[in-house]
Design a protein around this motif. Structure first.
Motif, short mmCIF file in Angstrom:
data_model
loop_
_atom_site.label_atom_id
_atom_site.label_comp_id
_atom_site.label_asym_id
_atom_site.label_seq_id
_atom_site.Cartn_x
_atom_site.Cartn_y
_atom_site.Cartn_z
N UNK A 1 0.80 -0.82 -0.21
CA UNK A 1 0.62 0.43 -0.22
C UNK A 1 0.61 1.28 0.32
N UNK A 2 0.68 2.59 -0.80
CA UNK A 2 1.07 3.55 -0.32
C UNK A 2 0.39 4.57 -0.43
N UNK A 3 0.35 5.28 1.49
CA UNK A 3 -0.37 6.35 0.80
C UNK A 3 0.19 7.88 0.68
N UNK A 4 -0.23 8.31 -0.04
CA UNK A 4 -0.65 9.66 -1.07
C UNK A 4 -0.90 10.48 0.46
N UNK A 5 -0.81 11.55 0.53
CA UNK A 5 -0.90 12.93 0.75
C UNK A 5 -0.80 14.63 0.16
N UNK A 6 -0.98 14.93 -0.03
CA UNK A 6 -1.04 16.29 -0.44
C UNK A 6 -1.68 17.22 0.54
N UNK A 7 -1.82 17.73 1.45
CA UNK A 7 -2.28 18.54 2.19
C UNK A 7 -3.58 19.49 1.50
N UNK A 8 -3.51 20.12 0.25
CA UNK A 8 -3.90 21.70 0.23
C UNK A 8 -5.06 20.70 -0.84
#
Length: 136
Positions: free
Chosen positions: A51-58
């Motif tokens: 699993x790859x968790x991808x974060x792009x806060x805005x």
């Protein structure tokens, strides 16, 4: 409201079965993710098993839509990261379901087997919090 960190979980297909080449496949997938999502600003990628968790806060909402186009991904799940406590999970479930109607189901799966509750116990606790607070 409990502090939550929105992300999208990308689950890989047969890639997790590839022996010595697995690292190359992971690198290629991460490059694809960065290329497709590069205009969303800084991304954070957290790899854990298949699993790859991808974060792009805005850009949490757009992240889910755009991540559908990543080659090599078989499942995509919008998710939130919360504190590792049963109470935090229950609070976030209530917050996510607030304003909704109908029926619901809670399916918990703990990756950390040292968590104080079993998956079933966590699902029951969280579901009961939703019933108590929202009456669903």
């Amino acid at each position: 409201m409990t502090r939550v960190e929105p992300c999208v979980l990308l689950k890989f297909g047969e890639m997790v079965l590839r022996g010595r080449n697995r690292g190359r496949f992971y690198e290629a997938l991460q490059q694809n993710v960065r290329r497709i999502l590069r205009d969303l600003g800084p991304l954070e990628l957290r790899q854990r098993g298949g699993v790859l968790a991808v974060f792009a806060p805005d850009h949490a909402d757009e992240l889910v839509e755009r991540a559908r186009d990543v080659l090599g991904v078989v499942l995509l799940h919008p998710a939130v990261v919360v504190a590792k406590t049963p109470e935090a999970a229950a609070r976030v479930a209530v917050d996510l379901l607030r304003g909704k109607d109908g029926t619901f189901a809670i399916r918990a799966r703990r990756r950390d087997k040292g968590f104080p509750l079993t998956s079933q116990e966590l699902a029951v606790l969280t579901g009961q919090a939703v019933v108590d607070e929202l009456g669903l």
